[in-house]
Design an enzyme around this catalytic site. Sequence first.
Site, PDB file in Angstrom:
ATOM      1  N   GLY A  40      32.719  35.057  42.069  1.00  0.00           N
ATOM      2  CA  GLY A  40      33.733  35.452  41.088  1.00  0.00           C
ATOM      3  C   GLY A  40      33.901  34.380  40.033  1.00  0.00           C
ATOM      4  CG  LEU A  43      41.697  33.171  34.027  1.00  0.00           C
ATOM      5  CD1 LEU A  43      43.113  33.567  33.676  1.00  0.00           C
ATOM      6  CD2 LEU A  43      41.215  32.055  33.111  1.00  0.00           C
ATOM      7  NE  ARG A 330      54.851  42.839  35.554  1.00  0.00           N
ATOM      8  CZ  ARG A 330      53.713  42.206  35.345  1.00  0.00           C
ATOM      9  NH1 ARG A 330      52.766  42.200  36.271  1.00  0.00           N
ATOM     10  NH2 ARG A 330      53.505  41.559  34.231  1.00  0.00           N
ATOM     11  CG  HIS A 401      49.362  45.705  36.752  1.00  0.00           C
ATOM     12  ND1 HIS A 401      48.490  45.701  35.680  1.00  0.00           N
ATOM     13  CD2 HIS A 401      49.965  44.491  36.736  1.00  0.00           C
ATOM     14  CE1 HIS A 401      48.577  44.542  35.036  1.00  0.00           C
ATOM     15  NE2 HIS A 401      49.458  43.785  35.670  1.00  0.00           N
ATOM     16  CD  GLU A 425      44.947  41.059  41.177  1.00  0.00           C
ATOM     17  OE1 GLU A 425      44.563  40.717  40.044  1.00  0.00           O
ATOM     18  OE2 GLU A 425      45.298  42.213  41.463  1.00  0.00           O
TER      19      GLU A 425
HETATM   20  C1  FAD Z   1      45.453  44.829  31.964  1.00  0.00           C
HETATM   21  C2  FAD Z   1      45.954  43.636  32.699  1.00  0.00           C
HETATM   22  C3  FAD Z   1      46.757  42.715  32.068  1.00  0.00           C
HETATM   23  C4  FAD Z   1      47.240  41.597  32.736  1.00  0.00           C
HETATM   24  N1  FAD Z   1      48.035  40.680  32.086  1.00  0.00           N
HETATM   25  C5  FAD Z   1      48.465  39.582  32.749  1.00  0.00           C
HETATM   26  C6  FAD Z   1      49.256  38.589  32.094  1.00  0.00           C
HETATM   27  O1  FAD Z   1      49.571  38.696  30.923  1.00  0.00           O
HETATM   28  N2  FAD Z   1      49.673  37.515  32.806  1.00  0.00           N
HETATM   29  C7  FAD Z   1      49.349  37.337  34.124  1.00  0.00           C
HETATM   30  O2  FAD Z   1      49.749  36.331  34.728  1.00  0.00           O
HETATM   31  N3  FAD Z   1      48.564  38.257  34.758  1.00  0.00           N
HETATM   32  C8  FAD Z   1      48.115  39.359  34.118  1.00  0.00           C
HETATM   33  N4  FAD Z   1      47.344  40.268  34.775  1.00  0.00           N
HETATM   34  C9  FAD Z   1      46.853  39.957  36.126  1.00  0.00           C
HETATM   35  C10 FAD Z   1      45.721  38.934  36.019  1.00  0.00           C
HETATM   36  O3  FAD Z   1      44.963  39.191  34.875  1.00  0.00           O
HETATM   37  C11 FAD Z   1      44.796  38.960  37.224  1.00  0.00           C
HETATM   38  O4  FAD Z   1      45.547  38.927  38.402  1.00  0.00           O
HETATM   39  C12 FAD Z   1      43.876  37.751  37.212  1.00  0.00           C
HETATM   40  O5  FAD Z   1      43.267  37.584  35.963  1.00  0.00           O
HETATM   41  C13 FAD Z   1      42.829  37.862  38.300  1.00  0.00           C
HETATM   42  O6  FAD Z   1      41.966  36.763  38.181  1.00  0.00           O
HETATM   43  P1  FAD Z   1      40.905  36.461  39.312  1.00  0.00           P
HETATM   44  O7  FAD Z   1      40.187  35.242  38.880  1.00  0.00           O
HETATM   45  O8  FAD Z   1      41.582  36.414  40.636  1.00  0.00           O
HETATM   46  O9  FAD Z   1      39.927  37.739  39.332  1.00  0.00           O
HETATM   47  P2  FAD Z   1      39.112  38.510  38.168  1.00  0.00           P
HETATM   48  O10 FAD Z   1      39.395  37.996  36.820  1.00  0.00           O
HETATM   49  O11 FAD Z   1      39.316  39.965  38.434  1.00  0.00           O
HETATM   50  O12 FAD Z   1      37.613  38.141  38.475  1.00  0.00           O
HETATM   51  C14 FAD Z   1      36.910  38.675  39.566  1.00  0.00           C
HETATM   52  C15 FAD Z   1      35.510  38.111  39.558  1.00  0.00           C
HETATM   53  O13 FAD Z   1      34.891  38.428  40.796  1.00  0.00           O
HETATM   54  C16 FAD Z   1      33.603  38.984  40.576  1.00  0.00           C
HETATM   55  N5  FAD Z   1      33.364  39.862  41.721  1.00  0.00           N
HETATM   56  C17 FAD Z   1      34.202  40.760  42.292  1.00  0.00           C
HETATM   57  N6  FAD Z   1      33.628  41.299  43.379  1.00  0.00           N
HETATM   58  C18 FAD Z   1      32.418  40.731  43.504  1.00  0.00           C
HETATM   59  C19 FAD Z   1      31.362  40.865  44.434  1.00  0.00           C
HETATM   60  N7  FAD Z   1      31.434  41.680  45.501  1.00  0.00           N
HETATM   61  N8  FAD Z   1      30.236  40.144  44.238  1.00  0.00           N
HETATM   62  C20 FAD Z   1      30.127  39.298  43.169  1.00  0.00           C
HETATM   63  N9  FAD Z   1      31.110  39.109  42.277  1.00  0.00           N
HETATM   64  C21 FAD Z   1      32.236  39.823  42.450  1.00  0.00           C
HETATM   65  C22 FAD Z   1      33.672  39.636  39.219  1.00  0.00           C
HETATM   66  O14 FAD Z   1      32.389  39.737  38.643  1.00  0.00           O
HETATM   67  C23 FAD Z   1      34.588  38.649  38.475  1.00  0.00           C
HETATM   68  O15 FAD Z   1      33.792  37.586  37.989  1.00  0.00           O
HETATM   69  C24 FAD Z   1      46.879  41.399  34.104  1.00  0.00           C
HETATM   70  C25 FAD Z   1      46.063  42.327  34.750  1.00  0.00           C
HETATM   71  C26 FAD Z   1      45.611  43.442  34.067  1.00  0.00           C
HETATM   72  C27 FAD Z   1      44.783  44.439  34.813  1.00  0.00           C
END
Ligand code: FAD
Length: 637
Positions: A40, A43, A330, A401, A425
């Site tokens: 992943g 962020l 929310r 969401h 997340e």
């Molecule tokens: C529309 C929207 C708006 C939002 N706005 C906000 C905001 O303003 N403020 C806030 O705090 N939060 C916000 N959120 C929530 C926040 O964006 C997310 O919780 C956060 O960005 C998740 O980050 P992450 O790094 O955990 O995962 P993600 O950014 O979802 O990244 C997941 C990564 O895992 C990889 N991946 C997944 N499964 C596999 C697999 N099996 N094999 C290989 N790679 C895989 C993907 O390729 C990706 O690189 C928002 C969410 C949405 C949907």
Amino acid sequence: MKLEAKIPSGPLEDKWTHQRFSLKLVSPANKRKLDVIVVGTGLAGAAAAASLAELGYNVSCFFFHDSPRRAHSVAAQGGINAAKNYRNDGDSVHRLFHDTIKGGDYRSREANVYRLAELSVNIIDQCVAQGVPFAREYGGLLENRSFGGTQVSRTFYARGQTGQQLLLGAYGALNRQIHVGQVRSFPFHEMLELVTVDGKARGIVTRNLRTGEIRSFAAHAVVLATGGYANVYYLSTNAKGSNATAIWRAHKQGALFANPCFTQIHPTCIPVSGGYQSKLTLMSEGLRNDGRVWVPSGKQDRRAAHEIPEAERHYFLESKYPAFGNLVPRDLAARTVKDICDAGYGVGPSGMAVYLDFADAMARLGRGTIQERYGNIFQMYAETTGEDSYATPMRIYPAPHYSMGGLWVDYNLMTTIPGLYALGECNFSDHGANRLGASALMQGLADGYFILPATIGDYLATEGFAKVDARHPAFTQAEQQVKDRVAQLLGMNGRCTVDELHRALGKILWDDVGMVRSAAGLQRALSEIRALRAEFWRNVKVAGGEDSLNASLEKAGRVADFLELGELMVMDAFQRDESCGSHFRVEHQTAEHEAQRNDQHFAYVSAWEYGGAEGPPQLHKEALEFTYVSPSERNYK
Ligand SMILES: Cc1cc2nc3c(=O)[nH]c(=O)nc-3n(C[C@H](O)[C@H](O)[C@H](O)COP(=O)(O)OP(=O)(O)OC[C@H]3O[C@@H](n4cnc5c(N)ncnc54)[C@H](O)[C@@H]3O)c2cc1C
């Protein structure tokens, strides 16, 4: 199995400092001998991969997208919280801690949440140093806005594109490490299995989405940062590719899954407009700084918004929650919107929507300011609905969401499988039963930039530096499992498309494990999901072949996992016979229709152990102790 959260002793304010000092370190010379897999590049993952590489570990990062910049974090709109108190409005680390614990309805760990609030200030410094273009005030200080569940302004933002700008910062740091050879990057690689040797995480099996190649990778530790699972509902604000496969496979290998039923339904999304829709669009919570939520005071009023005089408008959030108004958390906003629409006051063609109106704000601040603050979100709304929300109010309705549930992790972010970490997340760590807006970006970056880089060394230093080898039989066996499953999916040749089955699952979950849940509804959902799962494995049709790009095959694997996860969500919601945050059981509500917690019996994290193909999952409980805040009924009035 005994759950050890490994929360350090001592005063709340000193726990993280003490922990960092007591964790073992790995010397720079030894870091070079250690391999870490990061799955992943959102962020959480990009921040972790860049930081671990900067420390000197050999990092391999995997993602199913074509570029790290496509991770779903790019979609985050509204902002990121931090207790900088630039506004001098009474904010502090302690207040952010308190707001987050209360916002989560007292179902998260005090120690984790305090650490998150503490690190929030470092995150902003880190991102500014990377060049993230946060909005600034005239005097040059970073600008803030408010998000739900708080009475201060602590949300930093970059127009309505905060996630994109933060991800560019993390991507820059990651790219630097890719360039110097400290990170090996594997785009288009989907992790389909976790490999454990002697009970420890030792690697993964991936499928190359373009060539179909199934391949093993070994490492001293594995980090999952694979995002959330709100797509289990089919219609959600998440990108279509967001999925639970990596964490579900880890769960089946022994990682406990925590609070699976805690899913966030966001109050302000563009309403569903037809049976063939496959995606819902978020309208950021940031909009509620300036937008006012209302419906006509009379039922079934079908007049256009501009025809309804001020005296006949009901600003129901402002009147129900005068202290927080439109910026209540929310879960409360979403349920209130649902209640209003169910009672017949909703607007728009389906009656399942309420207005979000900027007329007052534009009169006060001018159109230019509103455009500056939210221009790209208004544009997105116009492109989706064909309506101009500078001239007429937006129509909004709640939609799935965010997942507060995820892999159970201890204070060091390690799952119950030694050497397997979960960040962002995909873990359950900080938000309890309801996440406050703008806190997910904060958590993902705290996990990736600051917490994991400090904690992983402790495990690696204890384990020793012997090379791990992908020729171990455990890898061969895992590869075979992946190949068998691909073959099984392609060989079904049934009559139902993957999307049809996914849509059916989403409807069951939305109806009975959505904003409102009941014992009878949950029992119904359980038997319906089991029947649907049987139907999937009897009748799914997966077109195409295995050795080229095949979106149908990718989706089928993910939906197969969603069907199992959906069942666990139901079981979790059933056993939690109380209401708290997003989990609203109709049997447990106050006279004013608010969630009624039962702290005596349910102040715990539910952590589920996989029970095997036939056996039921086993529930473990991590008791939550509150020393610094005393749980009470949440009051936003
Ligand atoms: C529309 C929207 C708006 C939002 N706005 C906000 C905001 O303003 N403020 C806030 O705090 N939060 C916000 N959120 C929530 C926040 O964006 C997310 O919780 C956060 O960005 C998740 O980050 P992450 O790094 O955990 O995962 P993600 O950014 O979802 O990244 C997941 C990564 O895992 C990889 N991946 C997944 N499964 C596999 C697999 N099996 N094999 C290989 N790679 C895989 C993907 O390729 C990706 O690189 C928002 C969410 C949405 C949907």
